[in-house]
Design an enzyme around this catalytic site. Sequence first.
Site, short mmCIF file in Angstrom:
data_model
loop_
_atom_site.label_atom_id
_atom_site.label_comp_id
_atom_site.label_asym_id
_atom_site.label_seq_id
_atom_site.Cartn_x
_atom_site.Cartn_y
_atom_site.Cartn_z
N THR A 146 0.83 -1.21 0.00
CA THR A 146 0.00 0.00 0.00
C THR A 146 0.87 1.26 0.00
O THR A 146 0.66 2.18 -0.80
CB THR A 146 -0.92 0.01 1.24
N LEU A 147 1.85 1.31 0.89
CA LEU A 147 2.71 2.50 0.96
C LEU A 147 3.49 2.66 -0.34
O LEU A 147 3.50 3.73 -0.94
CB LEU A 147 3.71 2.35 2.10
N VAL A 225 10.07 5.48 5.72
CA VAL A 225 8.73 5.58 6.31
C VAL A 225 8.28 4.20 6.79
O VAL A 225 7.11 3.98 7.06
CB VAL A 225 7.70 6.16 5.31
N ALA A 226 9.23 3.24 6.85
CA ALA A 226 8.89 1.86 7.21
C ALA A 226 8.97 1.69 8.73
O ALA A 226 8.01 2.00 9.44
CB ALA A 226 9.82 0.90 6.48
N ARG A 227 10.08 1.25 9.22
CA ARG A 227 10.35 1.17 10.66
C ARG A 227 11.83 1.47 10.85
O ARG A 227 12.66 1.14 9.98
CB ARG A 227 10.05 -0.24 11.21
N ASP A 251 11.01 9.24 9.12
CA ASP A 251 9.77 9.34 9.90
C ASP A 251 9.78 8.35 11.07
O ASP A 251 8.97 8.47 11.98
CB ASP A 251 8.58 9.03 8.99
N GLU A 256 11.98 5.51 19.49
CA GLU A 256 11.04 6.62 19.35
C GLU A 256 10.45 6.95 20.71
O GLU A 256 10.11 6.02 21.46
CB GLU A 256 9.92 6.23 18.37
N HIS A 275 7.14 10.15 13.28
CA HIS A 275 6.28 9.01 12.93
C HIS A 275 4.85 9.48 12.63
O HIS A 275 3.87 8.99 13.19
CB HIS A 275 6.28 7.95 14.05
N ALA A 278 1.70 9.07 8.13
CA ALA A 278 0.36 8.60 7.75
C ALA A 278 -0.75 9.41 8.42
O ALA A 278 -1.93 9.07 8.28
CB ALA A 278 0.21 7.13 8.13
#
Length: 309
Positions: A146-147, A225-227, A251, A256, A275, A278
Amino acid sequence: MVSQVGIHPSVERLFPPAVLRDALSDVDAEVRVVDTGAALGECDGLVTFEYDAGFLSAGLDWVHSIQSGVDRFPFEELEAHGVRLTNSAGIHGDTVGETVAGYMLQFARGLHHHRTNQTEREWSYPAWDSAFTLRGQTLCVVGLGTLGRGIAMRADALGMDVVGVRRTPTPVDHVDTVYPTTELHEAIGDARFVALAVPLTDRTSGLMARSEFEALRDDAYLINVARGAVVDQSALVAALRSDALAGAALDVFETEPLPAESPLWGMENVVVTPHTAAATHEYYRRIAALVRENVRRLNDEEGLANRVV
Ligand code: NDP
Protein backbone atom coordinates in the site's frame (compact mmCIF):
# COMPACT_ATOMS: atom_id res chain seq x y z
CA MET A 1 -21.28 -13.43 17.88
CA VAL A 2 -19.34 -10.35 18.97
CA SER A 3 -21.08 -8.75 21.92
CA GLN A 4 -18.40 -6.29 23.11
CA VAL A 5 -15.54 -4.51 21.35
CA GLY A 6 -13.07 -2.62 23.50
CA ILE A 7 -11.06 0.43 22.46
CA HIS A 8 -7.73 0.57 24.29
CA PRO A 9 -6.73 4.03 25.59
CA SER A 10 -3.43 3.73 23.68
CA VAL A 11 -5.24 4.67 20.44
CA GLU A 12 -4.92 8.21 21.85
CA ARG A 13 -1.50 8.26 20.16
CA LEU A 14 -3.38 8.72 16.84
CA PHE A 15 -6.85 10.01 17.79
CA PRO A 16 -9.11 10.33 20.86
CA PRO A 17 -10.62 6.91 21.78
CA ALA A 18 -14.11 8.41 22.09
CA VAL A 19 -14.02 9.59 18.46
CA LEU A 20 -13.57 6.00 17.29
CA ARG A 21 -16.18 4.74 19.75
CA ASP A 22 -18.72 7.22 18.37
CA ALA A 23 -17.84 6.34 14.77
CA LEU A 24 -18.60 2.70 15.61
CA SER A 25 -21.99 3.43 17.18
CA ASP A 26 -23.67 1.63 14.26
CA VAL A 27 -21.93 -1.75 14.71
CA ASP A 28 -23.82 -4.76 15.96
CA ALA A 29 -21.94 -4.91 19.30
CA GLU A 30 -21.34 -2.75 22.34
CA VAL A 31 -18.24 -0.59 21.86
CA ARG A 32 -16.52 0.91 24.92
CA VAL A 33 -13.18 2.36 25.91
CA VAL A 34 -11.45 -0.15 28.21
CA ASP A 35 -8.08 -0.37 29.92
CA THR A 36 -6.27 -3.62 30.68
CA GLY A 37 -8.34 -4.08 33.87
CA ALA A 38 -11.39 -6.27 34.52
CA ALA A 39 -13.50 -4.66 31.79
CA LEU A 40 -11.13 -6.06 29.17
CA GLY A 41 -12.18 -9.57 30.17
CA GLU A 42 -15.73 -8.77 29.04
CA CYS A 43 -14.59 -7.93 25.49
CA ASP A 44 -14.51 -10.30 22.52
CA GLY A 45 -12.41 -7.93 20.44
CA LEU A 46 -10.01 -5.08 21.18
CA VAL A 47 -8.83 -2.18 19.02
CA THR A 48 -5.41 -0.95 20.10
CA PHE A 49 -2.24 0.96 19.29
CA GLU A 50 0.02 -0.67 21.89
CA TYR A 51 0.50 -4.29 22.76
CA ASP A 52 0.15 -5.34 26.39
CA ALA A 53 0.86 -8.82 27.75
CA GLY A 54 -2.49 -8.53 29.60
CA PHE A 55 -4.21 -9.05 26.23
CA LEU A 56 -3.15 -12.72 26.28
CA SER A 57 -4.92 -13.67 29.51
CA ALA A 58 -8.06 -11.57 28.96
CA GLY A 59 -9.88 -14.19 26.91
CA LEU A 60 -10.01 -12.00 23.78
CA ASP A 61 -10.84 -13.65 20.45
CA TRP A 62 -9.49 -10.85 18.34
CA VAL A 63 -7.13 -7.86 18.56
CA HIS A 64 -7.03 -5.17 15.88
CA SER A 65 -3.91 -3.00 15.50
CA ILE A 66 -4.63 0.55 14.34
CA GLN A 67 -1.27 0.49 12.56
CA SER A 68 -0.24 -1.48 9.49
CA GLY A 69 3.06 -2.52 11.10
CA VAL A 70 2.49 -5.16 13.78
CA ASP A 71 6.14 -5.90 14.56
CA ARG A 72 5.54 -5.10 18.26
CA PHE A 73 3.02 -7.95 18.61
CA PRO A 74 4.21 -11.46 19.65
CA PHE A 75 2.64 -13.59 16.91
CA GLU A 76 3.44 -16.98 18.44
CA GLU A 77 2.10 -16.10 21.89
CA LEU A 78 -1.09 -14.67 20.43
CA GLU A 79 -1.58 -17.82 18.40
CA ALA A 80 -0.88 -20.04 21.43
CA HIS A 81 -3.59 -18.14 23.36
CA GLY A 82 -6.08 -18.37 20.48
CA VAL A 83 -6.08 -14.60 19.88
CA ARG A 84 -6.46 -13.57 16.24
CA LEU A 85 -4.62 -10.41 15.16
CA THR A 86 -5.63 -8.07 12.33
CA ASN A 87 -3.77 -4.98 11.13
CA SER A 88 -4.62 -1.76 9.33
CA ALA A 89 -2.77 -2.36 6.05
CA GLY A 90 -4.43 -0.90 2.96
CA ILE A 91 -5.26 2.60 4.23
CA HIS A 92 -1.98 4.54 4.13
CA GLY A 93 -1.25 4.89 0.43
CA ASP A 94 -2.49 8.47 0.01
CA THR A 95 -1.14 9.89 3.27
CA VAL A 96 2.32 8.35 3.16
CA GLY A 97 2.48 8.79 -0.62
CA GLU A 98 1.93 12.53 -0.22
CA THR A 99 4.40 12.77 2.66
CA VAL A 100 7.12 11.09 0.60
CA ALA A 101 6.36 13.31 -2.41
CA GLY A 102 6.76 16.23 0.01
CA TYR A 103 10.13 14.99 1.28
CA MET A 104 11.44 14.59 -2.26
CA LEU A 105 10.17 18.00 -3.43
CA GLN A 106 11.68 19.57 -0.32
CA PHE A 107 15.12 18.17 -1.08
CA ALA A 108 14.97 18.91 -4.81
CA ARG A 109 13.78 22.49 -4.35
CA GLY A 110 15.79 23.18 -1.17
CA LEU A 111 12.72 24.10 0.89
CA HIS A 112 14.18 22.68 4.09
CA HIS A 113 17.10 25.12 3.87
CA HIS A 114 14.77 28.06 3.29
CA ARG A 115 12.68 27.14 6.32
CA THR A 116 15.81 26.90 8.47
CA ASN A 117 16.97 30.28 7.16
CA GLN A 118 13.57 31.78 7.90
CA THR A 119 13.83 30.90 11.59
CA GLU A 120 17.04 33.03 11.57
CA ARG A 121 15.38 35.83 9.49
CA GLU A 122 18.09 35.20 6.95
CA TRP A 123 17.65 36.02 3.22
CA SER A 124 20.12 33.52 1.83
CA TYR A 125 20.61 32.23 -1.72
CA PRO A 126 21.49 28.58 -2.09
CA ALA A 127 24.53 27.50 -4.14
CA TRP A 128 23.77 28.05 -7.84
CA ASP A 129 24.01 24.33 -8.60
CA SER A 130 22.15 22.88 -5.60
CA ALA A 131 18.53 22.90 -6.81
CA PHE A 132 17.16 20.28 -9.17
CA THR A 133 13.83 18.99 -10.41
CA LEU A 134 12.29 15.62 -9.64
CA ARG A 135 11.41 15.17 -13.31
CA GLY A 136 13.86 12.66 -14.77
CA GLN A 137 15.27 11.55 -11.39
CA THR A 138 15.08 7.89 -10.41
CA LEU A 139 13.25 6.72 -7.30
CA CYS A 140 13.64 3.19 -5.96
CA VAL A 141 10.77 2.09 -3.71
CA VAL A 142 11.69 -0.86 -1.49
CA GLY A 143 8.43 -2.62 -0.61
CA LEU A 144 5.57 -2.28 -3.06
CA GLY A 145 2.46 -2.74 -0.92
CA THR A 146 0.00 0.00 0.00
CA LEU A 147 2.71 2.50 0.96
CA GLY A 148 5.03 1.65 -1.90
CA ARG A 149 2.30 1.94 -4.52
CA GLY A 150 1.06 5.24 -3.08
CA ILE A 151 4.61 6.58 -3.31
CA ALA A 152 5.23 5.18 -6.81
CA MET A 153 2.02 6.67 -8.22
CA ARG A 154 2.93 10.18 -7.06
CA ALA A 155 6.54 9.91 -8.18
CA ASP A 156 5.37 8.79 -11.63
CA ALA A 157 3.00 11.77 -11.78
CA LEU A 158 5.95 14.06 -10.99
CA GLY A 159 7.85 12.71 -14.00
CA MET A 160 10.26 10.50 -12.07
CA ASP A 161 11.56 7.15 -13.26
CA VAL A 162 10.36 4.62 -10.70
CA VAL A 163 11.89 1.24 -9.94
CA GLY A 164 11.03 -0.98 -7.00
CA VAL A 165 11.89 -4.04 -4.93
CA ARG A 166 9.63 -6.77 -3.57
CA ARG A 167 9.96 -10.46 -2.75
CA THR A 168 7.74 -11.47 -5.65
CA PRO A 169 8.96 -9.33 -8.56
CA THR A 170 5.71 -9.23 -10.51
CA PRO A 171 4.74 -5.98 -12.30
CA VAL A 172 3.31 -3.08 -10.31
CA ASP A 173 1.53 -0.02 -11.78
CA HIS A 174 3.71 3.11 -12.03
CA VAL A 175 6.90 1.07 -11.51
CA ASP A 176 9.11 0.60 -14.60
CA THR A 177 11.22 -2.26 -13.24
CA VAL A 178 10.47 -4.49 -10.26
CA TYR A 179 13.53 -6.22 -8.79
CA PRO A 180 13.53 -9.21 -6.42
CA THR A 181 15.08 -8.65 -2.98
CA THR A 182 18.19 -10.55 -4.09
CA GLU A 183 18.91 -7.67 -6.50
CA LEU A 184 18.56 -4.86 -3.96
CA HIS A 185 21.97 -3.37 -4.78
CA GLU A 186 21.23 -3.21 -8.51
CA ALA A 187 17.85 -1.62 -7.76
CA ILE A 188 19.20 1.13 -5.48
CA GLY A 189 22.49 1.72 -7.32
CA ASP A 190 21.18 4.27 -9.87
CA ALA A 191 18.56 5.90 -7.70
CA ARG A 192 18.61 9.54 -6.60
CA PHE A 193 15.99 8.66 -3.98
CA VAL A 194 15.45 5.38 -2.12
CA ALA A 195 12.19 5.08 -0.19
CA LEU A 196 11.83 2.24 2.33
CA ALA A 197 8.27 0.91 2.69
CA VAL A 198 8.70 -2.67 3.90
CA PRO A 199 7.33 -4.25 7.09
CA LEU A 200 9.91 -4.86 9.84
CA THR A 201 10.61 -8.60 9.84
CA ASP A 202 13.63 -10.81 10.46
CA ARG A 203 14.46 -10.39 6.76
CA THR A 204 14.14 -6.61 6.62
CA SER A 205 15.82 -5.77 9.93
CA GLY A 206 19.04 -3.92 9.01
CA LEU A 207 18.15 -4.09 5.31
CA MET A 208 19.95 -0.77 4.73
CA ALA A 209 23.37 -1.29 6.28
CA ARG A 210 26.94 -0.31 5.41
CA SER A 211 27.19 -2.23 2.13
CA GLU A 212 23.86 -0.83 0.93
CA PHE A 213 25.01 2.71 1.70
CA GLU A 214 28.18 1.96 -0.26
CA ALA A 215 26.01 0.82 -3.20
CA LEU A 216 24.17 4.16 -3.27
CA ARG A 217 25.14 7.19 -5.32
CA ASP A 218 26.85 9.91 -3.28
CA ASP A 219 24.08 12.32 -4.25
CA ALA A 220 21.28 9.95 -3.18
CA TYR A 221 18.68 10.67 -0.53
CA LEU A 222 17.27 8.00 1.78
CA ILE A 223 13.63 8.13 2.88
CA ASN A 224 12.46 5.82 5.66
CA VAL A 225 8.73 5.58 6.31
CA ALA A 226 8.89 1.86 7.21
CA ARG A 227 10.35 1.17 10.66
CA GLY A 228 13.55 2.49 12.23
CA ALA A 229 15.22 -0.91 12.54
CA VAL A 230 15.03 -1.45 8.75
CA VAL A 231 18.01 0.93 8.68
CA ASP A 232 21.26 0.44 10.57
CA GLN A 233 21.19 3.89 12.14
CA SER A 234 24.90 4.11 12.89
CA ALA A 235 25.72 3.18 9.28
CA LEU A 236 23.30 5.91 8.17
CA VAL A 237 24.95 8.51 10.40
CA ALA A 238 28.39 7.44 9.13
CA ALA A 239 27.25 7.73 5.50
CA LEU A 240 25.80 11.21 6.14
CA ARG A 241 28.93 12.37 7.98
CA SER A 242 31.25 11.17 5.22
CA ASP A 243 29.14 12.77 2.45
CA ALA A 244 28.46 9.32 1.00
CA LEU A 245 24.78 10.28 1.09
CA ALA A 246 23.21 13.65 0.19
CA GLY A 247 20.52 13.55 2.87
CA ALA A 248 17.71 11.63 4.53
CA ALA A 249 14.06 12.08 5.44
CA LEU A 250 13.20 9.92 8.40
CA ASP A 251 9.77 9.34 9.90
CA VAL A 252 10.72 6.27 11.97
CA PHE A 253 13.64 5.47 14.25
CA GLU A 254 15.23 2.62 16.19
CA THR A 255 14.15 4.43 19.36
CA GLU A 256 11.04 6.62 19.35
CA PRO A 257 10.79 9.41 20.33
CA LEU A 258 14.19 10.08 18.76
CA PRO A 259 16.50 10.74 21.77
CA ALA A 260 17.59 14.36 22.21
CA GLU A 261 21.26 13.34 21.92
CA SER A 262 20.82 11.75 18.47
CA PRO A 263 23.16 13.35 15.92
CA LEU A 264 20.34 13.16 13.37
CA TRP A 265 18.58 16.14 14.98
CA GLY A 266 21.42 18.48 14.17
CA MET A 267 22.13 17.52 10.57
CA GLU A 268 21.06 20.13 8.05
CA ASN A 269 20.50 17.59 5.30
CA VAL A 270 18.27 15.39 7.49
CA VAL A 271 14.55 15.94 7.88
CA VAL A 272 13.06 14.35 11.01
CA THR A 273 9.31 13.82 11.32
CA PRO A 274 7.81 12.19 14.45
CA HIS A 275 6.28 9.01 12.93
CA THR A 276 3.48 11.03 11.40
CA ALA A 277 3.81 10.19 7.70
CA ALA A 278 0.36 8.60 7.75
CA ALA A 279 -1.40 11.19 9.92
CA THR A 280 -4.73 12.60 8.79
CA HIS A 281 -7.76 13.95 10.65
CA GLU A 282 -9.74 11.15 9.00
CA TYR A 283 -7.57 8.33 10.33
CA TYR A 284 -10.19 7.15 12.82
CA ARG A 285 -12.79 6.82 10.05
CA ARG A 286 -10.57 4.41 8.14
CA ILE A 287 -9.98 2.37 11.28
CA ALA A 288 -13.71 2.37 11.98
CA ALA A 289 -14.36 0.95 8.49
CA LEU A 290 -11.88 -1.89 9.06
CA VAL A 291 -13.29 -2.71 12.51
CA ARG A 292 -16.90 -2.49 11.30
CA GLU A 293 -16.15 -4.92 8.47
CA ASN A 294 -14.47 -7.42 10.77
CA VAL A 295 -17.28 -7.31 13.34
CA ARG A 296 -19.67 -8.09 10.48
CA ARG A 297 -17.44 -10.93 9.31
CA LEU A 298 -17.19 -12.40 12.80
CA ASN A 299 -20.94 -12.23 13.21
CA ASP A 300 -21.44 -13.88 9.79
CA GLU A 301 -18.74 -16.47 10.60
CA GLU A 302 -16.54 -15.32 7.72
CA GLY A 303 -12.73 -15.08 7.77
CA LEU A 304 -11.28 -11.82 9.11
CA ALA A 305 -9.95 -9.18 6.69
CA ASN A 306 -6.29 -8.12 7.17
CA ARG A 307 -5.64 -11.14 9.35
CA VAL A 308 -2.00 -11.52 10.45
CA VAL A 309 -2.31 -14.22 13.14
P1 NDP B 1 1.75 -3.94 2.88
O1 NDP B 1 1.57 -5.25 3.56
O2 NDP B 1 0.64 -3.39 2.08
O3 NDP B 1 3.02 -4.00 1.93
C1 NDP B 1 4.26 -4.50 2.33
C2 NDP B 1 5.06 -4.77 1.08
O4 NDP B 1 6.40 -5.07 1.45
C3 NDP B 1 4.50 -5.92 0.27
O5 NDP B 1 4.24 -5.46 -1.02
C4 NDP B 1 5.62 -6.93 0.27
O6 NDP B 1 5.67 -7.42 -1.07
C5 NDP B 1 6.86 -6.10 0.60
N1 NDP B 1 7.88 -6.87 1.30
C6 NDP B 1 7.75 -7.67 2.38
N2 NDP B 1 8.94 -8.17 2.75
C7 NDP B 1 9.84 -7.68 1.87
C8 NDP B 1 11.24 -7.84 1.72
N3 NDP B 1 11.95 -8.63 2.54
N4 NDP B 1 11.84 -7.16 0.71
C9 NDP B 1 11.13 -6.37 -0.12
N5 NDP B 1 9.79 -6.21 -0.04
C10 NDP B 1 9.15 -6.86 0.95
O7 NDP B 1 2.16 -2.93 4.04
P2 NDP B 1 2.06 -1.33 4.01
O8 NDP B 1 2.50 -0.83 2.71
O9 NDP B 1 0.75 -0.90 4.55
O10 NDP B 1 3.11 -0.95 5.14
C11 NDP B 1 4.45 -1.38 5.06
C12 NDP B 1 5.14 -1.03 6.37
O11 NDP B 1 5.27 0.38 6.48
C13 NDP B 1 4.33 -1.43 7.62
O12 NDP B 1 4.60 -2.77 8.00
C14 NDP B 1 4.79 -0.44 8.65
O13 NDP B 1 5.90 -0.93 9.34
C15 NDP B 1 5.20 0.78 7.83
N6 NDP B 1 4.20 1.87 7.92
C16 NDP B 1 4.63 3.08 8.39
C17 NDP B 1 3.75 4.13 8.48
C18 NDP B 1 4.21 5.45 8.98
O14 NDP B 1 3.39 6.20 9.52
N7 NDP B 1 5.47 5.81 8.83
C19 NDP B 1 2.32 3.99 8.11
C20 NDP B 1 2.00 2.67 7.60
C21 NDP B 1 2.91 1.66 7.52
P3 NDP B 1 6.05 -8.92 -1.37
O15 NDP B 1 5.08 -9.73 -0.56
O16 NDP B 1 5.95 -9.11 -2.83
O17 NDP B 1 7.43 -8.96 -0.91
